[in-house]
Design a protein around this motif. Sequence first.
Motif, PDB file in Angstrom:
ATOM      1  N   SER A   7      17.273  95.987  30.320  1.00 56.77           N
ATOM      2  CA  SER A   7      16.252  96.154  31.365  1.00 56.77           C
ATOM      3  C   SER A   7      15.016  96.792  30.735  1.00 56.77           C
ATOM      4  O   SER A   7      15.131  97.853  30.098  1.00 56.77           O
ATOM      5  CB  SER A   7      16.798  97.059  32.479  1.00 56.77           C
ATOM      6  N   GLN A  29      16.597  89.464  30.358  1.00 62.42           N
ATOM      7  CA  GLN A  29      17.247  90.750  30.633  1.00 62.42           C
ATOM      8  C   GLN A  29      18.703  90.496  31.008  1.00 62.42           C
ATOM      9  O   GLN A  29      18.983  89.631  31.847  1.00 62.42           O
ATOM     10  CB  GLN A  29      16.567  91.464  31.789  1.00 62.42           C
ATOM     11  N   ARG A  33      17.055  95.316  36.708  1.00 70.72           N
ATOM     12  CA  ARG A  33      17.208  96.154  37.908  1.00 70.72           C
ATOM     13  C   ARG A  33      16.246  95.719  39.002  1.00 70.72           C
ATOM     14  O   ARG A  33      15.080  95.417  38.726  1.00 70.72           O
ATOM     15  CB  ARG A  33      16.882  97.610  37.580  1.00 70.72           C
ATOM     16  N   GLY A  34      16.718  95.783  40.249  1.00 70.01           N
ATOM     17  CA  GLY A  34      15.853  95.530  41.398  1.00 70.01           C
ATOM     18  C   GLY A  34      15.767  96.766  42.277  1.00 70.01           C
ATOM     19  O   GLY A  34      16.396  97.791  41.976  1.00 70.01           O
ATOM     20  N   ARG A  35      14.985  96.663  43.339  1.00 74.01           N
ATOM     21  CA  ARG A  35      14.889  97.770  44.296  1.00 74.01           C
ATOM     22  C   ARG A  35      16.204  97.915  45.027  1.00 74.01           C
ATOM     23  O   ARG A  35      16.972  96.967  45.144  1.00 74.01           O
ATOM     24  CB  ARG A  35      13.776  97.503  45.326  1.00 74.01           C
ATOM     25  N   TRP A  40      17.906  92.032  39.184  1.00 77.39           N
ATOM     26  CA  TRP A  40      16.897  90.977  39.045  1.00 77.39           C
ATOM     27  C   TRP A  40      17.437  90.003  38.016  1.00 77.39           C
ATOM     28  O   TRP A  40      17.680  90.357  36.864  1.00 77.39           O
ATOM     29  CB  TRP A  40      15.554  91.538  38.602  1.00 77.39           C
ATOM     30  N   ASP A  92       6.926  92.910  47.552  1.00 77.19           N
ATOM     31  CA  ASP A  92       7.476  91.622  47.114  1.00 77.19           C
ATOM     32  C   ASP A  92       6.341  90.618  47.097  1.00 77.19           C
ATOM     33  O   ASP A  92       5.495  90.609  48.006  1.00 77.19           O
ATOM     34  CB  ASP A  92       8.519  91.112  48.123  1.00 77.19           C
ATOM     35  N   GLY A 109       9.001  90.440  42.268  1.00 75.83           N
ATOM     36  CA  GLY A 109       9.362  91.754  42.806  1.00 75.83           C
ATOM     37  C   GLY A 109       8.905  92.848  41.853  1.00 75.83           C
ATOM     38  O   GLY A 109       8.688  92.601  40.660  1.00 75.83           O
ATOM     39  N   GLY A 124       9.010  91.455  37.930  1.00 73.87           N
ATOM     40  CA  GLY A 124       9.744  90.215  37.671  1.00 73.87           C
ATOM     41  C   GLY A 124       9.070  89.110  38.459  1.00 73.87           C
ATOM     42  O   GLY A 124       8.778  89.293  39.649  1.00 73.87           O
TER      43      GLY A 124
HETATM   44  C1  BTN Z   1      12.889  93.799  43.323  1.00 71.05           C
HETATM   45  O1  BTN Z   1      12.340  92.845  43.874  1.00 71.05           O
HETATM   46  O2  BTN Z   1      13.933  94.273  43.782  1.00 71.05           O
HETATM   47  C2  BTN Z   1      12.265  94.385  42.090  1.00 71.05           C
HETATM   48  C3  BTN Z   1      12.564  93.538  40.894  1.00 71.05           C
HETATM   49  C4  BTN Z   1      11.959  94.096  39.628  1.00 71.05           C
HETATM   50  C5  BTN Z   1      12.407  93.321  38.412  1.00 71.05           C
HETATM   51  C6  BTN Z   1      11.693  93.744  37.164  1.00 71.05           C
HETATM   52  S1  BTN Z   1      11.985  92.620  35.841  1.00 71.05           S
HETATM   53  C7  BTN Z   1      11.241  93.720  34.710  1.00 71.05           C
HETATM   54  C8  BTN Z   1      11.650  95.116  35.121  1.00 71.05           C
HETATM   55  N1  BTN Z   1      12.881  95.501  34.479  1.00 71.05           N
HETATM   56  C9  BTN Z   1      13.876  95.636  35.353  1.00 71.05           C
HETATM   57  O3  BTN Z   1      15.058  95.941  35.069  1.00 71.05           O
HETATM   58  N2  BTN Z   1      13.433  95.410  36.591  1.00 71.05           N
HETATM   59  C10 BTN Z   1      12.019  95.116  36.608  1.00 71.05           C
END
Ligand code: BTN
Length: 241
Positions: A7, A29, A33-35, A40, A92, A109, A124
């Motif tokens: 990540s 990746q 990670r996402g919210r 992601w 988003d 995101g 992302g």
């Molecule tokens: C979401 O919509 O939940 C947020 C997504 C964010 C993804 C990006 S990809 C680059 C960066 N590294 C990660 O692990 N997450 C963010």
Amino acid sequence: MVPETASTNADLLGDSEAPDRSVLVAEYQTAGRGRLERTWVSPPAAGLTFSVLLRPSVPMVHWGWLPLLAGVALHEAVSATGARSALKWPNDLLCGTGDEPSAFGKAGGILAQTSGDEVVIGIGLNVSTTPEELPVESATSLASSGAPDVDRSELLAAILTRLDVRYAQWAEFGGDAEASGLAADYRSACATIGQRVVVTGTDGTIHGRAIGVDSTGRLIVERDTGEQRIGAGDVEHVRPD
Ligand code: BTN
């Protein structure tokens, strides 16, 4: 740029050596990670996955605007490719081809994470991702939204430029989103305002109509019982029957 990492957010978060505006881009990746503890997922080289480390000089009370600021920058750069885009609160990126931006799919995101004096903004974006490669049915890509031939490197440069411009403008006004014009630009890009919404957040699930975004970046939802301001949560745009 790295070919692969778990990540980019995790890599930058807590890196005390990295200067303000350090950027890390990954082609793939393995644990994006996402919210809200989500992931992601994006196939190698089909999208953009990158993070920017910021060390804001403005008071911390204004830092909540940074992910929204990144959303505005992303929206501006993506709109310039010919794809139609809008923001769903909080940040988003929605893209699509129909008449109604609030019904567009999610193409991008943003995940903001803070550690000490740094904020890592991770972005992302699905660029050439095919419908079969997308992780969920509600997701989309620029290729499926009227922009089939986007050069990922050029788009990355455009996003970073818009982010730089917006960050400098916001910092010049001490992080004041109203005075810097950021709040107004966010509101006009935000397709959530005016929609019936279901918001799932720390206070449970709220049904109502989104009527605005306040000067601290909170979503204002009108309910039968009165107005409620929401600082964090997951929004669903409810389609009229
Ligand atoms: C979401 O919509 O939940 C947020 C997504 C964010 C993804 C990006 S990809 C680059 C960066 N590294 C990660 O692990 N997450 C963010």
